[in-house]
Every structure is written in structure tokens, then in C-alpha cells.
Scaffold this active site. Structure first.
Site, PDB file in Angstrom:
ATOM      1  N   ARG B  22       0.843  -1.203   0.000  1.00 18.79           N
ATOM      2  CA  ARG B  22       0.000   0.000   0.000  1.00 18.79           C
ATOM      3  C   ARG B  22       0.873   1.246   0.000  1.00 18.79           C
ATOM      4  O   ARG B  22       2.007   1.222   0.429  1.00 18.79           O
ATOM      5  CB  ARG B  22      -0.872   0.067   1.265  1.00 18.79           C
ATOM      6  CG  ARG B  22      -1.746  -1.115   1.503  1.00 18.79           C
ATOM      7  CD  ARG B  22      -2.669  -0.889   2.691  1.00 18.79           C
ATOM      8  NE  ARG B  22      -1.974  -0.833   3.955  1.00 18.79           N
ATOM      9  CZ  ARG B  22      -1.935   0.226   4.741  1.00 18.79           C
ATOM     10  NH1 ARG B  22      -2.523   1.338   4.380  1.00 18.79           N
ATOM     11  NH2 ARG B  22      -1.294   0.176   5.887  1.00 18.79           N
ATOM     12  N   THR B  23       0.288   2.340  -0.493  1.00 18.84           N
ATOM     13  CA  THR B  23       0.993   3.611  -0.425  1.00 18.84           C
ATOM     14  C   THR B  23       0.891   4.148   0.995  1.00 18.84           C
ATOM     15  O   THR B  23      -0.199   4.333   1.515  1.00 18.84           O
ATOM     16  CB  THR B  23       0.353   4.636  -1.369  1.00 18.84           C
ATOM     17  OG1 THR B  23       0.432   4.143  -2.699  1.00 18.84           O
ATOM     18  CG2 THR B  23       1.062   5.962  -1.283  1.00 18.84           C
ATOM     19  N   LEU B  24       2.024   4.365   1.620  1.00 13.11           N
ATOM     20  CA  LEU B  24       2.019   4.902   2.977  1.00 13.11           C
ATOM     21  C   LEU B  24       2.488   6.349   3.003  1.00 13.11           C
ATOM     22  O   LEU B  24       1.947   7.170   3.725  1.00 13.11           O
ATOM     23  CB  LEU B  24       2.924   4.059   3.878  1.00 13.11           C
ATOM     24  CG  LEU B  24       2.477   2.626   4.077  1.00 13.11           C
ATOM     25  CD1 LEU B  24       3.538   1.839   4.832  1.00 13.11           C
ATOM     26  CD2 LEU B  24       1.150   2.554   4.831  1.00 13.11           C
ATOM     27  N   ASN B 126      -5.423   2.680   0.131  1.00 15.43           N
ATOM     28  CA  ASN B 126      -4.254   2.615  -0.743  1.00 15.43           C
ATOM     29  C   ASN B 126      -4.337   3.742  -1.771  1.00 15.43           C
ATOM     30  O   ASN B 126      -4.515   3.490  -2.959  1.00 15.43           O
ATOM     31  CB  ASN B 126      -4.208   1.250  -1.446  1.00 15.43           C
ATOM     32  CG  ASN B 126      -2.929   1.081  -2.226  1.00 15.43           C
ATOM     33  OD1 ASN B 126      -1.956   1.810  -2.023  1.00 15.43           O
ATOM     34  ND2 ASN B 126      -2.924   0.107  -3.130  1.00 15.43           N
ATOM     35  N   PRO B 127      -4.195   4.982  -1.284  1.00 15.63           N
ATOM     36  CA  PRO B 127      -4.476   6.119  -2.171  1.00 15.63           C
ATOM     37  C   PRO B 127      -3.408   6.342  -3.239  1.00 15.63           C
ATOM     38  O   PRO B 127      -2.264   5.930  -3.086  1.00 15.63           O
ATOM     39  CB  PRO B 127      -4.492   7.313  -1.205  1.00 15.63           C
ATOM     40  CG  PRO B 127      -3.600   6.895  -0.089  1.00 15.63           C
ATOM     41  CD  PRO B 127      -3.772   5.418   0.049  1.00 15.63           C
TER      42      PRO B 127
END
Lengths: 288, 245
Positions: B22-24, B126-127
Site C-alpha cells: 500500500r501507499t504509505l 491505498n491512495p
């Protein structure tokens, strides 16, 4: 695909019956009989008519009730504010396909906040019908659809067949005794492009009258719907229809159309257009 | 800053491994975009910088791209996510063209599609770490809208992202008019970009201005703004505090 070996026990009465048991069997002459039989079902349904100008589409149909006690079946459906569909044939199949069309239209609207162009919808519909002509566990949809709608280039009218073909028309009629309506429309279609909304409605109702073959035209016998640029899809009420009928009922004699036998229309379907379909007593209960 | 997200895919514990899916945080980022509607369409400005944290690492990043015939997309935030979005839109435009039926995706359709994508990714935790600006002209009508990484979406006559929200929008509120000419529009955008150049640490002095009208999209060649640093206080900065630097 290979043709089946002829059964030894049964004697074939007509040559084509050997190859018509399932839709995935070709006949030796390259036909899919099940698909053609499905198109027959469309011809048995009660008439539906569509016509369009540059900015409007009118869909009209004959209301046939099974008996005096029952109501008539719904044959015209709103798909979206800018698309409507009239059906002929197995109305149950028609209802299912209308639901599919509504679903496609609303999904597109939700994602893009923009109306689904009608030309793209009919291609989805045609592809869906084609699938049923190429699966052994399915049957073709027994319904013909007249889809009227708007897109960027204006008003359009399409006819979707059980075969998975679709065609664009200026005006068209399907169902029983539609040949009479088609003859009427053929005489006038060249002027429809520039017709006013009112003239288009009048022509639609007159075309419906042709299919009634002498029966008096009353507003209770037909359903008419309109959509156009700046005008969302809606049904005309009985009063409005009756007013239009009243304007021409007096000159009935001039307008009588002939029940033509010739295949004057550009038919791409392999099956030939029968002369108006069987009489009412041969119509199966599920078809209207 | 770390925190666990209670997403359950059937695994009992979310490990660091799963988190790498995921995008963090963003890594290579673009700073503000400023855009306005003007007489003939939409004007958009952005600099060409890609920062790696506080390092001004990349200096030739085009953060504005044409989409189809009628739209222009500008992005701030994670550059790799912007590239991913361009791939989605490429596919969208390709399929639209394949229909070959006289219908085409306008800026409103693209904006709404992007809103759906951004919001759906946000719902999955998960933007795509971007704030997008979508401008365009179709059938004579100008369109300008914005979508953020959490799916907040709206249209307006003038928009800005990131620091632009704080520094550019007050200027635009005062000075924007509906009938701005091209020259006046560019002057207005340059005024905003100059303020951003002075005050935004991640801005660089190499910008592009893009224009979209009914005819299509043009993105200018990169150029720099004139700046003024000859303030007296800058000449002898330690005058008031001997020994400091």
C-alpha cells in the site's frame, strides 16, 4: 462446427428440422435455425414502431391485452432520460434486456456524470445477444428491440435483433402486421429528418393505425413515448394521444395503407418477412 | 508515523510485508499547480521540479499532460502515482477512440472518472497520493475541476493545489475575472507562481504554462521568472547579530 449425423429413427418431414435442435448446429446451407426461429418470435409479437427526426425520437406500440379482464403488457421502457426502448416478441426477455440497458446507462452515468451514448449501448446489447447464439447451453433472446436515444450527433433509432445484429433506421416497425406500418413509413421517411415534434408523433400514431387493419384507432389501443433534445423520455397521456387521433380520424379513407407483400425494406436478416404474421389465436400466451 | 489498518483479507496479522503493498508515504513529489478559466478556455501553470523529501532532486518533470482532444491534467504529489494515472487515462482514451463513433470523452467525463478512481483507492486505504487538476474545453464550454487523494472533488473558476491553496488562491480571488485575455491570464498565473517561488521551499524557478482551448492543448517551453533579491536586509544579513550567519 460439424453438422450432426442424421438420426436414423426419425423421418425428417422438412429438410431443415434435422439441424434446428440447438443453436450451435449449422445447417448445410450455412444457417442457424434456432436464431431464425427466434426472429420468428419477434414477428409474432404485437407491433412496435419507431421514427426519428434530427432532434426527437418517437416510439409507439399497440396495446394488446390477453383478455378483456386483464391489463395490457408494458412494451415501452425508459432506459434513461435520453434513451427509450420498445420491444416486440417475448416480453419477458424484453424486460430482462431493458433491465440490462438501464444498468449499463446508470453505471456510465455514475462513472462519467454524462449520458451513455445510445450508439454504444446498442453495441453492448448486440454483443450480449450474440453470445446466446454461440453457447450450447443458452438460447437466443426472443425479442426485437427498437432503441431510440440521443448522443452527441443527435437523435438515433436502432433495431436490435435476436441474431445479435443491429441496424440504424430513420423509421422502422416490428411485430405482427408491421409490414403495413413499414409501407406507410417508407412513403414518408425522407421528410422525417426535418419533421417537427408534433408531426413526428402524428406519423407514429398513423403508422400504428396501419397495423390495426381496419380496427378503429382509439387512444386506449396505443402507447406513445417521446424523447428529444431538451426533452427527457416520457409517455404521452391518453388525452394527448386522443387529440392527435381526432385531427385525422375524419379523413380516414385517404390514409388507408395497403398490406404490402414485397420486401421493400433493406432486410439483412436471412429469414424472409412473412406477410404480417399469424392471426391472434396462434399467438402463444407468453408473447405479446 | 506508523499505524495499523484493520483490513482483513483472511490473514491474521498485517505484517510489514503486506504494508509494502500500500501507499504509505509519498517519495518523489511535485509541488503546486495553479489553474484558471479565461476567455478562450483554461490556463494552467506548474513548475518542473520533483522533490525527494527536502532535496530538489529532479528538475525536468512535466506535471501537466494533454488527455484526449479536450482535456489537460495537472498533478501535484507523488510523481509515480501521476504516471500510473496517465496509464489509466491512456487506456480510457484508447477505448474511447476505438469506438470511432463521433462521441468523445470531454473534461467533465474525465474529471468524474478520476474522482471515482481516487475515491475508490482511498476506500481501500491505498491512495494515489496526488491532487489533480483537470481543465478542458468542449463544445465551447470551459471546464476546470480538482480531485484530491481522498476523493474530494469540485469545479471552480480557479483552482490551486498544495501551497497554492494558501498563497495563490487569495490572489486569484481578488484578481480573477471571467473575461481575462490570454496575456492577462498568463500575467496573473505568473504573479501566483512568483509568490510560490519565493515562499514554497519545494518550488524551483523553471515553469511551464499550458493552455487549452477549443483548438486543443499547448504546453509552453520551460522558462524562468525574474526574481528580485536585492533587498537591503539581504546584503548584510548579520548586521543586527554579529557572529551569526
Amino acid at each position: 462446427l460439424q453438422t450432426r449425423a442424421p438420426r436414423k429413427k426419425k423421418k425428417a418431414k422438412m429438410f431443415r428440422n434435422q439441424y434446428d435442435t440447438d443453436v450451435t448446429t449449422w445447417s448445410p446451407t450455412g444457417r442457424l435455425f434456432q436464431v431464425e426461429y427466434a426472429m420468428e418470435a419477434v414477428k409474432q409479437g404485437s407491433a412496435a414502431i419507431g421514427l426519428r427526426s434530427r432532434s426527437h425520437v418517437v416510439l409507439a406500440c399497440v396495446n394488446k391485452a390477453q383478455s378483456e379482464l386483464s391489463s395490457h403488457q408494458k412494451k415501452i421502457f425508459k432506459v434513461d432520460d435520453h434513451i427509450g426502448v420498445a420491444i416486440a416478441g417475448l416480453t419477458a426477455d424484453g424486460r430482462v434486456l431493458s433491465r440490462y440497458m438501464r444498468s449499463e446507462a446508470i453505471n456510465h452515468s455514475f462513472t462519467y456524470e454524462s449520458p451513455l451514448p445510445v450508439g454504444r449501448l446498442v453495441v453492448h446489447l448486440a454483443d450480449k445477444a450474440q453470445v446466446c447464439t454461440q453457447r450450447s447451453w443458452k438460447r437466443p433472446y426472443g425479442v426485437g428491440l427498437l432503441v431510440g436515444g440521443l448522443d452527441e450527433s443527435g437523435a438515433h433509432l436502432y433495431y436490435n435483433c435476436p441474431s445479435g445484429n443491429y441496424f440504424e433506421y430513420q423509421a422502422f416497425a416490428i411485430g405482427s402486421r408491421s409490414q403495413a406500418a413499414k409501407t406507410y413509413l417508407e412513403r414518408r421517411f425522407e421528410s422525417f429528418g426535418d419533421s417537427s415534434r408534433e408531426d413526428l408523433i402524428k406519423d407514429a400514431i398513423l403508422a400504428v393505425r396501419e397495423t390495426l387493419q381496419g380496427e378503429t384507432l382509439k387512444s386506449s389501443l396505443c402507447t406513445v413515448s417521446v424523447l428529444g433534445v431538451g426533452e427527457p423520455f416520457h409517455f404521452l397521456d391518453q388525452e394527448t394521444i386522443q387529440k392527435v387521433i381526432d385531427t385525422f380520424e375524419k379523413v380516414a379513407e385517404d390514409e388507408e395503407g395497403e398490406a404490402g407483400e414485397g420486401d421493400a425494406e433493406a432486410a439483412a436478416a436471412p429469414a424472409e418477412q412473412g406477410g404480417g404474421g399469424a392471426g391472434d389465436q396462434d399467438v402463444a400466451p407468453m408473447e405479446m | 508515523m506508523t499505524f495499523t489498518i484493520p483490513i482483513d483479507n483472511g490473514d491474521s496479522v498485517k505484517t510489514a510485508e503486506a504494508d509494502s503493498q500500500r501507499t504509505l508515504y509519498p517519495y518523489v513529489t511535485g509541488t503546486s499547480i495553479v489553474a484558471i478559466k479565461y476567455k478562450d478556455g483554461v490556463l494552467m501553470a506548474s513548475d518542473m521540479g520533483g522533490s525527494y523529501g527536502s532535496t530538489l532532486r529532479y528538475k525536468n518533470i512535466e506535471r501537466m499532460k494533454a488527455i484526449g482532444k479536450h482535456s489537460l491534467l495537472g498533478a501535484s504529489g507523488e510523481i509515480s502515482d501521476f504516471q500510473e494515472i496517465l496509464r489509466y487515462l491512456d487506456e480510457l482514451v484508447l477505448n474511447d477512440n476505438m469506438w470511432d463513433d463521433g462521441n468523445s470523452l470531454g473534461p467533465k467525463e474525465v474529471h468524474n472518472y478520476l474522482t471515482r478512481v481516487m475515491y475508490n483507492r482511498r476506500n481501500k486505504f491505498n491512495p494515489l497520493w496526488n491532487t489533480l487538476v483537470l481543465g478542458g474545453v468542449k463544445n465551447g464550454e470551459s471546464y476546470l475541476g480538482m480531485v484530491s487523494m481522498i476523493g474530494v472533488s469540485f469545479e471552480d473558476n480557479h483552482v490551486a493545489t498544495g501551497f497554492g491553496n494558501h498563497l495563490a488562491r487569495p490572489i486569484l480571488r481578488d484578481e480573477w475575472r471571467a473575461d481575462l485575455s490570454f496575456e492577462d491570464g498568463v500575467k496573473l498565473l505568473e504573479k501566483c507562481m512568483r509568490v510560490l517561488l519565493y515562499r514554497d521551499r519545494s518550488a524551483i524557478n523553471k515553469l511551464q504554462i499550458a493552455k487549452i482551448t477549443e483548438e486543443g492543448v499547448t504546453v509552453s517551453q520551460p522558462y524562468s521568472l525574474k526574481t528580485f533579491w536585492e533587498f537591503k536586509a539581504f546584503n548584510n544579513p548579520t548586521a543586527g547579530a554579529e557572529g551569526s550567519w
